[in-house]
Motif scaffolding. Structure first.
Motif, mmCIF file in Angstrom:
data_model
loop_
_atom_site.group_PDB
_atom_site.id
_atom_site.type_symbol
_atom_site.label_atom_id
_atom_site.label_comp_id
_atom_site.label_asym_id
_atom_site.label_seq_id
_atom_site.Cartn_x
_atom_site.Cartn_y
_atom_site.Cartn_z
ATOM 1 N N UNK A 142 0.745 -1.383 0.222
ATOM 2 C CA UNK A 142 0.183 -0.135 0.145
ATOM 3 C C UNK A 142 0.959 1.522 -0.149
ATOM 4 N N UNK A 143 1.839 1.748 1.489
ATOM 5 C CA UNK A 143 2.404 2.599 0.952
ATOM 6 C C UNK A 143 3.616 2.945 0.207
ATOM 7 N N UNK A 144 3.847 1.566 -0.588
ATOM 8 C CA UNK A 144 4.803 1.774 -1.498
ATOM 9 C C UNK A 144 4.250 2.593 -2.719
ATOM 10 N N UNK A 145 3.357 1.685 -3.489
ATOM 11 C CA UNK A 145 2.658 2.279 -4.746
ATOM 12 C C UNK A 145 2.812 3.548 -4.354
ATOM 13 N N UNK A 146 1.707 3.734 -2.770
ATOM 14 C CA UNK A 146 1.304 5.787 -3.018
ATOM 15 C C UNK A 146 2.386 7.016 -3.041
ATOM 16 N N UNK A 147 3.284 6.263 -2.655
ATOM 17 C CA UNK A 147 4.810 6.427 -3.038
ATOM 18 C C UNK A 147 5.284 6.940 -4.220
ATOM 19 N N UNK A 148 4.921 6.585 -5.466
ATOM 20 C CA UNK A 148 5.261 6.360 -6.346
ATOM 21 C C UNK A 148 6.107 6.551 -6.659
ATOM 22 N N UNK A 149 7.923 5.900 -5.565
ATOM 23 C CA UNK A 149 8.447 6.561 -5.858
ATOM 24 C C UNK A 149 9.240 5.028 -6.992
ATOM 25 N N UNK A 150 10.710 4.851 -7.195
ATOM 26 C CA UNK A 150 11.097 3.662 -7.899
ATOM 27 C C UNK A 150 11.129 2.895 -6.514
ATOM 28 N N UNK A 151 11.670 2.832 -5.726
ATOM 29 C CA UNK A 151 11.869 2.012 -4.343
ATOM 30 C C UNK A 151 10.714 1.516 -3.840
ATOM 31 N N UNK A 152 9.635 2.282 -3.249
ATOM 32 C CA UNK A 152 8.610 2.135 -3.116
ATOM 33 C C UNK A 152 7.689 1.180 -4.501
ATOM 34 N N UNK A 153 7.908 1.310 -5.555
ATOM 35 C CA UNK A 153 6.889 0.961 -6.589
ATOM 36 C C UNK A 153 7.076 -0.808 -6.376
ATOM 37 N N UNK A 154 9.015 -0.811 -6.999
ATOM 38 C CA UNK A 154 9.687 -2.506 -6.483
ATOM 39 C C UNK A 154 9.123 -3.390 -5.624
ATOM 40 N N UNK A 155 8.881 -2.788 -4.289
ATOM 41 C CA UNK A 155 8.603 -3.039 -3.325
ATOM 42 C C UNK A 155 6.867 -3.845 -3.505
ATOM 43 N N UNK A 156 6.190 -2.559 -3.864
ATOM 44 C CA UNK A 156 4.911 -3.304 -4.158
ATOM 45 C C UNK A 156 4.659 -4.340 -5.498
#
Length: 202
Positions: free
Chosen positions: A107-121
């Motif tokens: 949830x938070x990874x995708x919401x961040x929109x950052x490369x690292x966050x999207x990778x987590x998601x």
């Protein structure tokens, strides 16, 4: 610099957030985590909208294994974080990873929109067997190590051999710390791969 109880006493003098943060960080650097936590608590109380105070308090809490307090500190400044909102969301994703809460990590990874966050998601999606959703998320990752890792995942997912595609899920499980499940999954997949595969033993 002040340490221990002196640090707390020194923080009560009505200083600005920068001076207060400097004292809190001094305790953190010296390894006095209880003092650092107390100091950050005072900064947060006096400057509740300070993102730096919230991230410092969260880090101190995380170092002490208190993921609940760490997330609460970050959540408290989301509404006022402004242009630093993505940073707060990524930090909440990291706290969720530490807490082994994969749902919140996604949830938070995708919401961040950052490369690292999207990778987590995307990795959580893969761990859940949702390759199509993962592929969409991975397609949004660009730049740096996260971008390179995303391309590696995409290559596995798009492999014509479904067994190889399945390795993407095992790799994601490993990255998320689910190593026992990942190893078991890889062993089963590798055994099923044909001997002709050059990467069978990699």
């Amino acid at each position: 610099s002040l340490t221990g109880s002196e640090t707390i006493q020194g923080l009560i003098g009505g200083e600005g957030p920068e001076a207060l943060l400097a004292e809190a960080e001094a305790s953190l650097v010296s390894g006095d985590l209880p003092a650092a936590s107390d100091a950050y608590a005072i900064v947060v109380q006096e400057h509740p909208d300070s993102v730096d105070a919230a991230t410092g308090a969260a880090y101190a809490a995380l170092l002490q294994g208190d993921t609940e307090a760490a997330d609460a500190a970050l959540a408290a400044v989301e509404a006022t974080a402004g242009e630093r909102l993505s940073e707060i969301q990524l930090r909440r994703a990291l706290v969720a990873l530490q807490a082994r809460d994969l749902e919140k990590l996604r949830e938070y990874g995708e919401a961040s929109g950052t490369p690292e966050g999207l990778l987590f998601a995307a990795e959580v999606a893969l761990a859940d067997g949702e390759r199509e959703d993962a592929a969409v998320l991975l397609g949004r990752v660009s730049g740096g190590d996260a971008g390179l890792t995303a391309q590696e995942y995409i290559a596995l997912i798009e492999d014509s051999n479904p067994l190889v595609a399945g390795l993407s899920e095992a790799q994601a499980l490993w990255a998320l710390g689910e190593k026992t499940i990942a190893v078991r999954s890889v062993e089963e997949l590798v055994k099923a791969l044909p001997d002709s595969r050059e990467d069978r033993d990699e």
